[in-house]
Each structure stands twice: as structure tokens, then as C-alpha cells.
Design an enzyme around this catalytic site. Structure first.
Site, PDB file in Angstrom:
ATOM      1  N   ASN A 122      74.426  80.356  39.315  1.00 28.50           N
ATOM      2  CA  ASN A 122      74.759  81.155  40.492  1.00 28.50           C
ATOM      3  C   ASN A 122      75.908  80.523  41.309  1.00 28.50           C
ATOM      4  OD1 ASN A 122      74.587  83.332  42.340  1.00 28.50           O
ATOM      5  ND2 ASN A 122      72.425  83.543  41.796  1.00 28.50           N
ATOM      6  N   HIS A 148      78.237  79.634  38.166  1.00 24.74           N
ATOM      7  CA  HIS A 148      77.650  79.243  36.874  1.00 24.74           C
ATOM      8  C   HIS A 148      78.277  77.978  36.267  1.00 24.74           C
ATOM      9  CE1 HIS A 148      75.238  82.722  37.128  1.00 24.74           C
ATOM     10  NE2 HIS A 148      75.956  83.573  36.436  1.00 24.74           N
ATOM     11  N   HIS A 222      70.646  83.036  30.778  1.00 27.09           N
ATOM     12  CA  HIS A 222      71.360  84.258  31.162  1.00 27.09           C
ATOM     13  C   HIS A 222      71.270  85.353  30.097  1.00 27.09           C
ATOM     14  CE1 HIS A 222      74.357  86.606  33.324  1.00 27.09           C
ATOM     15  NE2 HIS A 222      74.399  85.680  34.263  1.00 27.09           N
ATOM     16  N   SER A 223      70.084  85.552  29.521  1.00 28.81           N
ATOM     17  CA  SER A 223      69.943  86.655  28.558  1.00 28.81           C
ATOM     18  C   SER A 223      70.006  87.992  29.284  1.00 28.81           C
ATOM     19  CB  SER A 223      68.612  86.548  27.811  1.00 28.81           C
ATOM     20  OG  SER A 223      68.723  85.568  26.800  1.00 28.81           O
ATOM     21  N   TYR A 224      70.734  88.923  28.672  1.00 28.86           N
ATOM     22  CA  TYR A 224      70.757  90.317  29.143  1.00 28.86           C
ATOM     23  C   TYR A 224      69.783  91.069  28.237  1.00 28.86           C
ATOM     24  CZ  TYR A 224      75.415  89.743  31.423  1.00 28.86           C
ATOM     25  OH  TYR A 224      76.485  89.369  32.193  1.00 28.86           O
ATOM     26  N   GLN A 331      67.118  85.721  40.247  1.00 28.42           N
ATOM     27  CA  GLN A 331      68.288  86.580  40.356  1.00 28.42           C
ATOM     28  C   GLN A 331      68.084  87.753  39.411  1.00 28.42           C
ATOM     29  OE1 GLN A 331      70.921  85.863  42.403  1.00 28.42           O
ATOM     30  NE2 GLN A 331      72.464  87.353  41.754  1.00 28.42           N
ATOM     31  N   GLU A 359      67.116  85.902  36.004  1.00 33.94           N
ATOM     32  CA  GLU A 359      67.487  84.480  35.963  1.00 33.94           C
ATOM     33  C   GLU A 359      66.626  83.722  36.958  1.00 33.94           C
ATOM     34  OE1 GLU A 359      71.770  84.418  36.792  1.00 33.94           O
ATOM     35  OE2 GLU A 359      71.715  86.520  36.220  1.00 33.94           O
TER      36      GLU A 359
HETATM   37  C1  BGC Z   1      75.657  86.985  38.559  1.00 31.14           C
HETATM   38  C2  BGC Z   1      76.662  88.080  38.599  1.00 31.14           C
HETATM   39  C3  BGC Z   1      77.746  87.757  37.658  1.00 31.14           C
HETATM   40  C4  BGC Z   1      77.148  87.603  36.294  1.00 31.14           C
HETATM   41  C5  BGC Z   1      78.178  87.218  35.317  1.00 31.14           C
HETATM   42  C6  BGC Z   1      75.139  86.882  37.190  1.00 31.14           C
HETATM   43  O1  BGC Z   1      74.248  85.837  37.107  1.00 31.14           O
HETATM   44  O2  BGC Z   1      74.634  87.209  39.460  1.00 31.14           O
HETATM   45  O3  BGC Z   1      77.208  88.250  39.893  1.00 31.14           O
HETATM   46  O4  BGC Z   1      78.741  88.723  37.650  1.00 31.14           O
HETATM   47  O5  BGC Z   1      76.178  86.613  36.314  1.00 31.14           O
HETATM   48  O6  BGC Z   1      77.854  87.720  34.121  1.00 31.14           O
END
Ligand code: BGC
Length: 394
Positions: A122, A148, A222-224, A331, A359
Site C-alpha cells: 500500500n 507497494h 496481491h492476487s486478483y 484493502q 489484501e
Molecule cells: C491498490 C490500488 C492500486 C493497485 C495496483 C492496490 O493494492 O490499492 O490503488 O492501483 O494495487 O494494482
């Protein structure tokens, strides 16, 4: 056969009783064996080469498998989870995480798909913080702010990976040493992240770090996710529950203002499961700043610290995910900055909001906010964070 001699009769009886007794014992020890965990389950872990870095260094891929049939691919570049299969309500296993097919695409520009994030997950306002009177300057790689871990955060470094079978399942242990001053952070930081896939379809992620100087740490994953298994489709039809009574409102640079705001009566209320899409377009100043959800929720901490923080249900496929953590914040990012330009794994492109991130972490900008839980790590201490994602169906 009739036994007439009493001595023989009683001897045979004794032997028979002993035999039954032995059988009973055996049964007991067998059932004990079922519950006693073995040192090594020997679930298969495949180790292959995923690609080569521009300097020729090989990037390894570990495929963790469990008895149920789930598979998780982890690569040593960025500790990225590139594939994660989960069953739907009919038992069909599909990939539930966004990402790419090959290393080149990850190197080409990656919005942190599946990656380990550090040293600081973050944002840190203006890329600056002060520790014991010393001010440290970090990269401002997100407008005026640090995001990050900087230009080359933990998502872009090569980790050392070792496959391990332990009593809980198939594991890969990733280690990385971040040198003193790397990306502007003080102290040499030795980091270990262990991914373990259990037979209960859980991915248990344990983070550890030690430092040789006072520093700050906030690691995350940061997995989507897209539980539909249709990775290019929007996730607005997923029901989200966040175990949080308040969230952190942000300014225009997505830095928390310092206020903890009650979620009740706002689009940020996920105390009861609610579709991600239900209020995402509401006329709300905070949603406008984030282009959707891109905020940290203040988790209601359970008594044992490691507790249920979130659930997500995709009714159509039946896939259901639970997230447990010992972190104070979550997050929730609704993939707002995906813009339909990045190539998807199975063809097509990743549309806006085709993935969501959950996250687990300490709050954004904590080093500059005295009222937030501390992210400081001192020599002699061990940073320990744990997040477990459990998949099932309902
Ligand atoms: C953040 C987003 C950011 C993204 C990047 C997230 O963890 O909260 O603001 O754009 O990561 O992929």
C-alpha cells in the site's frame, strides 16, 4: 473339532481372547494413526522452469497439489501465484486468479497480479517517513506517493524457492534478503514466505521477517480473484462480506485521512454479504476518489487475533472463499484500474473490475500516522503475519 482336554481347552480360550484383544488394540492404534499427523504427506509438488530473466537466470515454477484436486502455481519471480484452480458446485476445477501465461508478460508490465508485496504493501504519503529522528526517502511511484515497495518491490525480485511437504500439505518456502537501503528502506531484511496448500482447499500464507536495524514492514499478497472462473468478466456479481465496522476514508492520492469512519449507512457497509456491484456506482465522494472500492477496512479483530475477515460468494458457480488473518486491515480493491488492455490467460483482455483483491495488511501510510497500529520492526524481533484463503462451495 471338539476339544475335550480341559488344559487344551483353556489354552485355546486364552489364545482366542488374546487374539481379540490384539485386534482391538490394532484398531485403536489404526484410528490413532488416522488422526496423528505425519511429518510428510507427500502430496506432489512439481518443479519446472517458468521462463528466463533477461540475464538468463531461470525462474522456477512450483505446482502445489492436494488430495482434493486443487492446484496452485507459484513462481520465484515476485512470489507470484500464476494459477489457482478451484471446484465449482459441480466439481469443475477452473482457474480463479488473474495473471499471464508467460514470464515476458509479467516483466512487461504487471498491475501486481498475484504477487508478494513488500517491503510496504500500500501507500506511504510523499514517499517519506521518519524513524528515530532519521527521515527516509522512498520512490514516489504512484503520483506523489510511494506504492507497494517502490520501483523494484518484492513483486519484481527473484526469490529462492524450496519445495517442502509438511504435516499440513504441499508447501513452497520462498526467501529473499533485501539489502540495507534497498528502495530507500533502512536495515537488511531477511524475509521468508511460505505458501502451503492443505487437503481442505486452504492456501495458508505465512510471512516472517527479521532486520538488523529499526525499519518498517507491511507484507501482503496481491492476487486478483474472479471466482466465476471467467477471468475476463466483471466481478460485480460476487457477494462480499467484510468483518469490519469501519473503514479508512482517503484523500485524492488514496492516502488515509486518519479518520476511522463507520460503514453503517454507506456503500462501504459489507457487514452482511452484499453484491460488489450493488452500490459501486453510488454517488459517493469516497467511491469517486477510488474509482470504485480501493480502501482499507478496519477489521473487527477476533479474540485469538487470527480470525475470519472476509467471505466472497459467487452464487452462479457456487464458489465460496473465506479469508482469515491476524492483520488489522483489509484493502479491498475492486480492480478499478484494469482497463481492458492487458491480455488475459485464456484469450481476451482483463476488463475493468474483472478481478478483486483482498489484501490483508496494516493500514496504509502507518509510518506517518501515529494513531494507526505500528509497522515498526526492531532487531531481535520477528515480523509474523498469516493469511489463509479457504475455498469451498455453497
Ligand atoms: C491498490 C490500488 C492500486 C493497485 C495496483 C492496490 O493494492 O490499492 O490503488 O492501483 O494495487 O494494482
Amino acid at each position: 473339532m471338539r476339544i475335550t482336554n480341559p488344559t487344551i481347552f483353556y489354552s485355546v480360550l486364552l489364545l482366542a481372547l488374546l487374539h481379540v484383544g490384539c485386534k482391538e488394540n490394532k484398531k485403536e492404534s489404526q484410528s490413532e494413526m488416522e488422526t496423528v499427523k505425519t511429518d510428510s504427506k507427500q502430496n506432489p509438488i512439481e518443479e519446472t522452469v517458468f521462463g528466463e530473466m533477461p540475464d538468463g537466470t531461470k525462474v522456477k515454477k512450483f505446482t502445489l497439489k492436494n488430495e482434493a484436486g486443487m492446484e496452485v502455481d507459484v513462481i520465484t519471480y515476485g512470489g507470484i501465484i500464476t494459477r489457482w484452480t478451484a471446484p465449482d458446485k459441480n466439481g469443475l476445477y477452473e482457474d480463479i486468479v488473474l495473471g499471464y501465461d508467460n514470464l515476458e508478460q509479467y516483466l512487461d508490465g504487471n498491475p501486481y497480479f498475484g504477487a508478494l508485496i513488500g517491503r510496504y504493501g500500500n501507500r506511504i504519503a510523499d514517499g517519506k517517513f521518519t524513524l528515530d529522528g532519521n527521515t527516509y526517502n522512498l520512490a514516489t511511484n504512484d503520483g506523489d506517493n510511494h506504492l507497494h515497495g517502490g520501483e523494484k518491490g518484492f513483486d519484481k525480485v527473484l526469490w529462492t524457492g524450496v519445495a517442502k511437504n509438511n504435516e499440513d500439505g504441499a508447501s513452497v518456502e520462498l526467501t529473499y534478503t533485501s539489502q540495507d537501503g534497498e528502495e530507500g528502506y533502512p536495515g537488511k531484511l531477511d524475509v521468508k514466505v511460505t505458501y502451503t496448500l492443505t487437503d481442505d482447499n486452504e492456501l495458508d500464507i505465512q510471512y516472517q521477517a527479521v532486520t538488523d536495524k529499526p525499519t518498517i514492514v507491511n507484507l501482503t499478497q496481491h492476487s486478483y480473484f474472479n471466482l466465476s472462473g471467467r477471468l475476463t468478466e466483471k466481478v460485480l456479481d460476487h457477494e462480499l462480506h467484510l468483518n469490519a465496522d469501519s473503514f479508512l476514508p482517503v484523500d485524492g492520492g488514496l492516502i488515509p485521512t486518519g479518520e476511522l469512519r463507520q460503514v453503517s449507512g454507506t456503500p462501504f457497509d459489507f457487514k452482511e454479504p452484499k453484491l460488489i456491484g450493488a452500490e459501486i456506482e453510488a454517488d459517493n465522494e469516497q467511491l469517486k476518489l477510488g474509482l470504485g472500492y480501493d480502501h482499507c477496512w478496519v477489521l473487527n479483530q477476533g479474540e485469538d487475533d487470527f480470525s475470519l475477515a472476509a467471505t466472497v460468494h459467487h452464487p452462479k458457480s457456487g464458489r465460496f472463499m473465506e479469508v482469515y488473518t491476524n492483520e488489522p486491515g483489509m484493502q479491498f480493491y475492486s480492480g478499478n484500474f484494469l482497463d481492458g488492455t492487458l491480455p488475459a490467460k485464456n484469450g481476451g483482455t482483463y476488463a475493468q473490475r474483472s478481478g478483486f483483491c483482498l489484501e490483508t495488511q496494516h493500514f496504509p501510510d502507518s509510518p506517518n500516522q501515529n494513531d494507526f497500529p505500528s509497522v515498526r520492526l526492531d532487531p531481535g524481533e520477528t515480523y509474523a503475519s498469516r493469511t489463509l484463503y479457504k475455498l469451498s462451495t455453497k
